[in-house]
Design a protein around this motif. Structure first.
Motif, PDB file in Angstrom:
ATOM      1  N   ARG A 216    -128.444  11.799  -9.866  1.00 29.96           N
ATOM      2  CA  ARG A 216    -127.061  11.963  -9.411  1.00 29.96           C
ATOM      3  C   ARG A 216    -126.955  11.753  -7.887  1.00 29.96           C
ATOM      4  O   ARG A 216    -126.041  11.103  -7.401  1.00 29.96           O
ATOM      5  N   GLY A 217    -127.882  12.300  -7.168  1.00 27.05           N
ATOM      6  CA  GLY A 217    -127.794  12.248  -5.715  1.00 27.05           C
ATOM      7  C   GLY A 217    -128.662  11.198  -5.062  1.00 27.05           C
ATOM      8  O   GLY A 217    -128.644  11.046  -3.854  1.00 27.05           O
TER       9      GLY A 217
ATOM     10  N   TYR B 120    -132.705   9.244  -5.492  1.00 21.87           N
ATOM     11  CA  TYR B 120    -134.084   9.714  -5.398  1.00 21.87           C
ATOM     12  C   TYR B 120    -134.483   9.878  -3.934  1.00 21.87           C
ATOM     13  O   TYR B 120    -134.176   9.035  -3.096  1.00 21.87           O
ATOM     14  N   SER B 121    -135.140  10.974  -3.630  1.00 23.50           N
ATOM     15  CA  SER B 121    -135.557  11.224  -2.258  1.00 23.50           C
ATOM     16  C   SER B 121    -136.838  10.478  -1.919  1.00 23.50           C
ATOM     17  O   SER B 121    -137.268  10.478  -0.778  1.00 23.50           O
TER      18      SER B 121
ATOM     19  N   PHE C 298    -121.105   5.751 -13.589  1.00 20.53           N
ATOM     20  CA  PHE C 298    -121.203   6.827 -14.584  1.00 20.53           C
ATOM     21  C   PHE C 298    -122.385   6.563 -15.530  1.00 20.53           C
ATOM     22  O   PHE C 298    -122.630   5.416 -15.904  1.00 20.53           O
TER      23      PHE C 298
ATOM     24  N   PHE D  41    -122.925  12.224 -16.036  1.00 18.08           N
ATOM     25  CA  PHE D  41    -122.692  12.467 -14.602  1.00 18.08           C
ATOM     26  C   PHE D  41    -122.201  11.185 -13.940  1.00 18.08           C
ATOM     27  O   PHE D  41    -122.352  10.084 -14.480  1.00 18.08           O
ATOM     28  N   ALA D  42    -121.632  11.349 -12.763  1.00 17.08           N
ATOM     29  CA  ALA D  42    -121.291  10.216 -11.898  1.00 17.08           C
ATOM     30  C   ALA D  42    -122.214  10.277 -10.706  1.00 17.08           C
ATOM     31  O   ALA D  42    -122.311  11.312 -10.042  1.00 17.08           O
TER      32      ALA D  42
ATOM     33  N   GLU E 225    -123.638   9.894  -7.023  1.00 14.79           N
ATOM     34  CA  GLU E 225    -123.003  10.002  -5.711  1.00 14.79           C
ATOM     35  C   GLU E 225    -123.104   8.675  -4.969  1.00 14.79           C
ATOM     36  O   GLU E 225    -123.802   7.759  -5.393  1.00 14.79           O
ATOM     37  N   ASN E 226    -122.443   8.612  -3.834  1.00 18.18           N
ATOM     38  CA  ASN E 226    -122.461   7.401  -3.017  1.00 18.18           C
ATOM     39  C   ASN E 226    -123.680   7.427  -2.107  1.00 18.18           C
ATOM     40  O   ASN E 226    -123.578   7.529  -0.894  1.00 18.18           O
ATOM     41  N   PHE E 227    -124.851   7.331  -2.713  1.00 17.89           N
ATOM     42  CA  PHE E 227    -126.090   7.462  -1.951  1.00 17.89           C
ATOM     43  C   PHE E 227    -126.655   6.088  -1.580  1.00 17.89           C
ATOM     44  O   PHE E 227    -126.377   5.099  -2.258  1.00 17.89           O
ATOM     45  N   PRO E 228    -127.440   6.025  -0.492  1.00 17.02           N
ATOM     46  CA  PRO E 228    -128.135   4.774  -0.175  1.00 17.02           C
ATOM     47  C   PRO E 228    -129.299   4.589  -1.141  1.00 17.02           C
ATOM     48  O   PRO E 228    -130.109   5.497  -1.316  1.00 17.02           O
TER      49      PRO E 228
ATOM     50  N   GLN F 235    -132.762   3.655  -2.805  1.00 18.24           N
ATOM     51  CA  GLN F 235    -134.143   3.460  -2.426  1.00 18.24           C
ATOM     52  C   GLN F 235    -134.669   2.188  -3.071  1.00 18.24           C
ATOM     53  O   GLN F 235    -134.243   1.813  -4.164  1.00 18.24           O
TER      54      GLN F 235
END
Lengths: 187, 255
Positions: free
Chosen positions: A42-43, A45-46, A124, A168-169, A171-174, A176
């Motif tokens: 969702r957010g 991957y770190s 989504f 889930f939707a 997020e607007n993450f950059p 990886q």
């Protein structure tokens, strides 16, 4: 004589309770683990996203079981399904039910490269997980508390399968780089 | 052929027949208790899992809607009807047995938007001075009746009859929408005091009415209800990225 009369239904009752409570226990654990595991989807991957479903299961899903269930890619199967913008989760596979074809668990959508992809931002998704566990009285009550598996899949012929789904939707993450291919965006 | 003495021993005497009858009666007494115990375990387990699913559904809907919606310059919320319905449809992803039609109790799923409008004139926020009014922008029910009617034969229950929040120029509390809790203390109080430029919030209400097997003993149905609100975060990122290529964290704040 008394024991002979009572023992059979009593043992059946005990096994049925074991089967049922095991199912509830597995359902609750799988639901919670999947919710926590998809937080990274969702957010974003770190770190480098997993290369495939097995990587996601091993590195993200299994730790969320806290060791309470045996967990590895031979027991857990996942499917990531992109959902079109404006689409409805009512119509997304696996429709809330275990994918069963001809009284046999059909894991074709949960295996292979097409089962897993890396979510893209602001899209989504529905993620489904199936956990394969042992059955206690499943041989006596097939397709009620247990389900048959296809031969040659390395699974026992009759198992207790548990399904969990999460939508889930992202997020607007950059995004990886690396990992499995990014999910295609359905029209 | 049995020896006459063995045959005599094997034949049911009055005492043995009586003991067998007692065992049968004992089992007949115990069996219903065992069955009731088993179905009671089922009831409790189902209601616990459904409760967890209702919580998950409300959380997911609120988080998703607050990520999709956009805050306008005047603080109001901008989200299309289609986006709101898609967010509400997540209830089916979170509640598979409801999607499957196994659980057919009354249910509701509602998405509402609350924005904050500054009071007119100069205002300095303090513990006793409210500079903003919380205003309900809209309240939508999940319109799934067509899908349910066409795809799940026999399942006439849908979310379309969900209670929506009443429009109000100023609201101070986010309470449940269901009438069964009308008059009870609201679960959350909206803080409008001592805040500056608060973010608009999306509010998700999900409820499900579970009917226990022994509802005539337990005294009726069990209503599972959960309300979640989440502030808009459009333009922000939940990404928590790692170090830079050199690994020396030079991009991190130094103070």
């Amino acid at each position: 004589m008394e024991f002979a009369l009572v023992s059979v239904p009593f043992i059946m009752f005990t096994l049925f309770v074991c089967e049922f409570t095991y199912g509830m226990f597995t359902q609750e654990l799988l639901d919670g683990a999947l919710h926590r595991a998809i937080d990274q989807m969702r957010g974003g991957y770190s770190a480098t996203p997993p290369a495939n479903a097995a990587g996601f299961i091993t590195s993200f899903l299994c730790p969320q079981f806290y060791g309470l269930l045996e967990c590895d890619p031979t027991r857990v199967f996942i499917n990531v399904t992109p959902v079109a913008q404006g689409g409805d989760f009512y119509s997304v596979f696996p429709y809330g039910a275990l994918p069963v074809s001809g009284n046999t668990l059909n894991l074709s959508n949960f295996q292979g490269a097409s089962a897993y992809c890396t979510p893209a931002p602001e899209q989504f998704y529905e993620v489904s997980a199936i956990y394969i566990g042992p059955t206690f009285v499943g041989y006596l009550l097939p397709n009620i508390l247990s389900v048959k598996t296809a031969s040659g899949g390395g699974l026992p012929p009759v198992v207790h399968a548990t399904l969990s789904t999460v939508g889930f939707a992202a997020e607007n993450f950059p995004q990886q780089s690396g990992g499995a291919a990014t999910c295609s965006t359905p029209s | 052929m049995l020896h006459p003495k063995l045959a005599a021993a094997a034949a049911p005497t009055g005492l043995r027949a009586a003991r067998q009858a007692i065992a049968t009666i004992e089992f007949a007494l115990i069996a219903p208790v065992m069955f009731i115990l088993l179905s009671g375990v089922y009831d409790i387990a189902r209601v616990l899992i459904l409760s967890s699913e209702v919580n998950d559904a409300a959380n997911t809907i609120a988080i998703t809607a607050s990520g999709v919606a956009v805050a306008n310059a005047d603080g109001t919320v901008q989200i299309t009807y289609s986006q709101a319905q898609q967010a509400l449809s997540l209830v089916y992803a979170e509640m598979p047995w409801v999607r499957l039609g196994i659980e057919r109790g009354a249910r509701s799923a509602t998405l509402s938007a609350v924005s904050y409008q500054a009071v007119s004139g100069a205002c300095t926020a303090s513990a006793t001075q409210n500079c903003y009014n919380a205003v309900l922008g809209f309240s939508l029910a999940y319109a799934d009746s067509v899908k349910v009617a066409s795809n799940t034969p026999g399942n006439a229950t849908s979310f379309s009859n969900s209670a929506t929040r009443a429009c109000s120029a100023s609201i101070t509390q986010i309470g449940p929408t269901d009438t069964y809790k009308t008059g009870q203390t609201a679960m959350n109080t909206l803080r409008t005091d001592n805040v500056t430029a608060p973010d608009a919030i999306m509010v998700a209400d999900v409820s499900y009415t579970y009917t226990p097997i022994y509802h005539f003993i337990t005294g009726g149905t069990v209503v599972l209800q959960h309300t979640v609100f989440s502030p808009l975060r459009t333009g922000t990122s939940a990404y928590v990225g790692g170090t830079n290529a050199a690994g020396n964290c030079s991009g991190n704040p130094t103070s």
